[in-house]
Design a protein around this motif. Structure first.
Motif, PDB file in Angstrom:
ATOM      1  N   ASP A 143     -25.255  -1.575  45.640  1.00  0.00           N
ATOM      2  CA  ASP A 143     -24.805  -2.970  45.646  1.00  0.00           C
ATOM      3  C   ASP A 143     -25.846  -3.789  46.413  1.00  0.00           C
ATOM      4  N   TYR A 144     -25.652  -5.089  46.454  1.00  0.00           N
ATOM      5  CA  TYR A 144     -26.678  -5.951  47.034  1.00  0.00           C
ATOM      6  C   TYR A 144     -26.831  -5.781  48.551  1.00  0.00           C
ATOM      7  N   THR A 145     -25.810  -5.220  49.185  1.00  0.00           N
ATOM      8  CA  THR A 145     -25.930  -5.030  50.635  1.00  0.00           C
ATOM      9  C   THR A 145     -26.873  -3.863  50.970  1.00  0.00           C
ATOM     10  N   ILE A 147     -29.686  -3.049  49.143  1.00  0.00           N
ATOM     11  CA  ILE A 147     -31.030  -3.167  48.573  1.00  0.00           C
ATOM     12  C   ILE A 147     -32.115  -3.280  49.637  1.00  0.00           C
ATOM     13  N   SER A 164     -36.927  -2.194  38.017  1.00  0.00           N
ATOM     14  CA  SER A 164     -35.767  -2.722  38.753  1.00  0.00           C
ATOM     15  C   SER A 164     -34.900  -3.545  37.807  1.00  0.00           C
ATOM     16  N   TYR A 166     -31.410  -6.141  38.065  1.00  0.00           N
ATOM     17  CA  TYR A 166     -30.452  -6.834  38.931  1.00  0.00           C
ATOM     18  C   TYR A 166     -29.348  -7.441  38.070  1.00  0.00           C
ATOM     19  N   ASP A 168     -24.682  -7.055  38.222  1.00  0.00           N
ATOM     20  CA  ASP A 168     -23.640  -7.064  39.253  1.00  0.00           C
ATOM     21  C   ASP A 168     -23.948  -6.006  40.311  1.00  0.00           C
ATOM     22  N   LYS A 169     -24.933  -5.148  39.990  1.00  0.00           N
ATOM     23  CA  LYS A 169     -25.419  -4.151  40.936  1.00  0.00           C
ATOM     24  C   LYS A 169     -26.944  -4.115  40.805  1.00  0.00           C
ATOM     25  N   VAL A 170     -27.581  -3.291  41.621  1.00  0.00           N
ATOM     26  CA  VAL A 170     -29.042  -3.181  41.585  1.00  0.00           C
ATOM     27  C   VAL A 170     -29.416  -1.748  41.222  1.00  0.00           C
TER      28      VAL A 170
END
Length: 218
Positions: A143-145, A147, A164, A166, A168-170
């Protein structure tokens, strides 16, 4: 499977003159014996007026197809010395043709060995030789937290990011050398408190070419 090996990224041409005889070494990367034989025929046609077109090639990770030829020179004075240089350099999947234009002066056995060996060395010096290392493309889903931590780990270990995505998730694909896989997985798992998904995307080889990391299937 070899963990790492040297090969030709871009072939070159080297030349030396010994007692008026010209020795022209042409180097080319090859993946199959058929490619090697086609290259040798190409050089014979290009240098159709030369006295000799001696050759050597080694194909396969176990050197399954490794051959050399004196092409009319006294036995053991051309092909074998050329092969010794190639094997001594630890280079795989390469073919080399050394073309000789006779200068009218006999070189003797020792002179021929030195000339053909020296020509191969000159050809290799004019080529781009790279060392490929085995590794994997590690797909990391987070998730973005998470990355920032993953990018930090990749940067700290100089791991290239191959791709990569991007949404709703990475989703990141990291290039990881074989000897760092478990260490990197552990660092990412600990750094994201186990929230990152880890999956081997593909096996590959990689090498630095002119300072840039490039990937290869083999």
């Amino acid at each position: 499977m070899l963990e790492h090996y040297k090969t030709i990224y871009e072939g070159g041409e080297g030349e030396l003159v010994e007692k008026k005889s010209r020795f022209i070494a042409t180097v080319r990367p090859v993946e199959t014996e058929e490619e090697a034989l086609a290259f040798i025929e190409e050089m014979k046609k290009k240098y159709w007026d030369a006295r000799h077109n001696c050759y050597v090639y080694s194909v396969g990770m176990n050197r399954e197809a490794t051959r050399c030829s004196d092409d009319g020179e006294p036995s053991g004075t051309a092909g074998r010395p050329m092969l010794d240089v190639l094997l001594g350099a630890g280079i795989y999947n390469a073919a080399i043709v050394v073309t000789r234009y006779f200068g009218g002066v006999l070189l003797g056995t020792g002179g021929l060995v030195r000339a053909y060996s020296g020509a191969v060395q000159a050809g290799l010096a004019a080529s781009t030789v790279i060392e490929k290392h085995h590794g994997i493309s590690l797909q990391v889903t987070t998730d973005y937290t998470g990355i920032g931590k993953i990018q930090y780990i990749a940067g700290e270990r100089s791991l290239p990011i191959l791709d990569s995505e991007y949404t709703d998730k990475v989703v990141l694909k990291l290039l990881v050398p074989d000897d760092q896989v478990e260490e990197v997985k552990k660092a990412i798992t600990e750094g994201t408190n186990g929230r990152a998904g880890l999956e081997k995307d593909a096996e590959l080889y990689f090498a630095k070419v002119n300072g840039e990391v490039k990937t290869f299937e083999k």
